[in-house]
Design an enzyme around this catalytic site. Structure first.
Site, PDB file in Angstrom:
ATOM      1  N   CYS A  17      26.822  24.521  42.283  1.00 10.55           N
ATOM      2  CA  CYS A  17      26.528  24.248  43.690  1.00 10.55           C
ATOM      3  C   CYS A  17      27.163  25.284  44.610  1.00 10.55           C
ATOM      4  CB  CYS A  17      26.994  22.850  44.034  1.00 10.55           C
ATOM      5  SG  CYS A  17      26.203  21.633  42.993  1.00 10.55           S
ATOM      6  N   GLU A  18      26.654  26.503  44.578  1.00  9.53           N
ATOM      7  CA  GLU A  18      27.104  27.603  45.428  1.00  9.53           C
ATOM      8  C   GLU A  18      25.895  28.511  45.612  1.00  9.53           C
ATOM      9  OE1 GLU A  18      30.334  28.788  46.371  1.00  9.53           O
ATOM     10  OE2 GLU A  18      31.597  27.384  45.256  1.00  9.53           O
TER      11      GLU A  18
ATOM     12  N   TYR B 122      34.567  41.368  30.288  1.00  7.61           N
ATOM     13  CA  TYR B 122      34.765  40.659  31.564  1.00  7.61           C
ATOM     14  C   TYR B 122      33.687  39.579  31.743  1.00  7.61           C
ATOM     15  CZ  TYR B 122      37.731  44.713  31.945  1.00  7.61           C
ATOM     16  OH  TYR B 122      38.667  45.679  31.672  1.00  7.61           O
TER      17      TYR B 122
HETATM   18  C1  LIG Z   1      41.752  46.924  32.945  1.00  6.99           C
HETATM   19  C2  LIG Z   1      42.635  47.972  32.383  1.00  6.99           C
HETATM   20  C3  LIG Z   1      42.188  48.777  31.334  1.00  6.99           C
HETATM   21  C4  LIG Z   1      40.808  48.691  30.754  1.00  6.99           C
HETATM   22  O1  LIG Z   1      39.840  49.102  31.647  1.00  6.99           O
HETATM   23  P1  LIG Z   1      38.300  49.247  31.165  1.00  6.99           P
HETATM   24  O2  LIG Z   1      37.599  49.651  32.394  1.00  6.99           O
HETATM   25  O3  LIG Z   1      37.877  47.911  30.665  1.00  6.99           O
HETATM   26  O4  LIG Z   1      38.260  50.284  30.095  1.00  6.99           O
HETATM   27  C5  LIG Z   1      43.062  49.710  30.819  1.00  6.99           C
HETATM   28  N1  LIG Z   1      44.331  49.839  31.307  1.00  6.99           N
HETATM   29  C6  LIG Z   1      44.785  49.078  32.322  1.00  6.99           C
HETATM   30  C7  LIG Z   1      46.163  49.276  32.805  1.00  6.99           C
HETATM   31  C8  LIG Z   1      43.957  48.127  32.893  1.00  6.99           C
HETATM   32  O5  LIG Z   1      44.416  47.389  33.907  1.00  6.99           O
END
Ligand SMILES: *Cc1c(COP(=O)(O)O)cnc(C)c1O
Length: 413
Positions: free
Chosen positions: A341-342, A370
């Site tokens: 509901c958004e 992600y």
């Molecule tokens: C999120 C992150 C990554 C990985 O980033 P990607 O874009 O998924 O490759 C690597 N190092 C640090 C410190 C991060 O915060």
């Protein structure tokens, strides 16, 4: 690894419509072969340059995915005590772990020291002081690298750019030398390396090259002043193709473009890729519940929602959405929306896509990174299962949540 054979979409040799019928939807599906190929693309491209590929756990922290990568020889980049717990449970080796993050707590530092991680990527002098004090109490030496903010613009979404001086991350490169110098007074710290990470979903690697040049120069000058500096950690951030027309940098070619500079440095080179290893290796399967028209607008209502995959709502991210079984019908333009509901609950807007009928299965592509990790129980929706495909077989590596999972830990006073 995802391909059509006749009109059916496969992950490796597994027909996804059959998998969806058995496991149900929504469900995350990962290709073990794709994950390993992407990891090995990094590993192989370094060739004889001393290196370690530290998979960024936050992109997809499923135990089975971590186990697969641990067995392939990966190190791990963690950003919390919980991620260290997962790495160890999955059979990962603490001595190959680097700990990043701007807000490590004393409990997390204690846990990391107890398990003997390789190095802390430190983001402030106060953090260095905390780690030194805790290492001293335990009578151990703690390795550290300062996460340097090289002040380069990665040209990515503002929420995932991290390497400009306006961001909360790292220590400004102009101040880094003085901080390493002052850190010499911390007798339980060892300056193992220099690190940086300028952002995520980077499609043009030239800002990364610019950052690498800056930290190489810093590392050289630190070594000449007597700091050990045995590794350079270049971070992660390489982008993937979310649009079917988009070109992502090839992992191998990207690493090879760094060879000349890295070989000369004479130190172990680390990278922390997350998205580029698992992103293209996963899809989110969903089922069409309803078709609906409102004025001129077409809606495809599906059983996956923003609680399952928040990237479209949070970043306005594009994910291709394709049918598990192609039909011979003219295509449509529609919003693909979930049951939450958004108004912000959508997987795609004004999308030119295959015509679908209620009951049809769809794959939301490039959802391995992600995706599940950012899912929630919003609207009291049980979280989706995760499935790992290996050739013609698959395993549910995390079962679908039930209603009991929703109230776990709660009490009714
Ligand atoms: C999120 C992150 C990554 C990985 O980033 P990607 O874009 O998924 O490759 C690597 N190092 C640090 C410190 C991060 O915060």
């Amino acid at each position: 690894m995802f391909h059509y054979s006749q009109s059916d979409l496969y992950c490796e040799q597994t027909a996804l419509a059959d998998l969806a019928a058995h496991v149900g939807t929504p469900a995350y599906v990962y290709s073990s072969r794709a994950i390993l190929e992407n990891f090995n693309a990094y590993h192989d491209a370094f060739g004889d340059i001393p290196h370690r590929v530290c998979y960024a756990v936050k992109a997809n922290s499923s135990l089975a995915v971590l186990g697969l990568l641990a067995r392939a020889g990966a190190g791990f980049d963690i950003v919390s005590g919980g991620e260290l717990f997962r790495v160890l449970k999955a059979g990962g080796d603490a001595s190959r772990v680097v700990f990043s993050g701007v807000g490590k707590t004393a409990d997390e530092v204690e846990y990391a020291l107890e398990e003997g991680i390789h190095s802390f990527n430190c983001e402030s002098e106060a953090e260095l002081a905390l780690i030194d004090a805790m290492a001293s109490r335990r009578g151990v030496k703690a390795g550290f690298a300062i996460r340097v903010n090289p002040d380069v613009d990665p040209s990515t979404h503002p929420y995932i750019a991290t390497g400009l001086s306006e961001h909360k991350f790292g220590i400004a490169i102009s101040e880094a030398k003085a901080v390493y110098e002052r850190a010499k007074t911390f007798s339980n710290l060892v300056a193992e390396g220099v690190s940086c990470h300028i952002g995520s979903q980077i499609l043009d690697p030239s800002p990364i090259l610019e950052a690498v040049d800056k930290i190489l120069a810093l590392a050289g000058s630190l070594r000449s002043e007597g700091h050990p500096i045995r590794h350079l950690d270049l971070g992660g951030g390489l982008g993937v193709a979310y649009h079917s027309g988009e070109k992502a940098p090839a992992i191998g070619a990207f690493i090879e473009s760094l060879h000349a500079r890295l070989r000369a440095s004479g130190v172990c080179v680390m990278v922390e890729p997350g998205r580029s290893i698992v992103g293209p290796a996963g899809v989110l399967l969903t089922r069409v519940l309803y078709r609906k028209k409102s004025g001129d607008k077409e809606f495809v209502v599906v059983d996956a929602a923003m609680n399952d995959l928040i990237r479209p709502s949070l970043y306005r991210a594009h994910h291709e959405i394709i049918p598990l079984r192609k039909r011979d019908l003219p295509s449509i333009t529609a919003d693909v929306v979930g049951p939450v509901c958004e108004t912000g609950d959508f997987l795609a807007r004004d999308r030119h896509m295959a015509n679908v009928l209620p009951g049809d299965f769809l794959a939301v592509c490039t959802a391995g990174a992600y995706g599940f990790v950012l899912s929630s129980n919003y609207n009291s929706r049980p979280r989706a299962p995760e499935v790992l495909v290996e050739g013609a077989t698959y395993r549910v590596i995390r079962r679908r949540e039930g209603f009991e999972d929703l109230i776990r830990g709660e009490t009714l006073p």
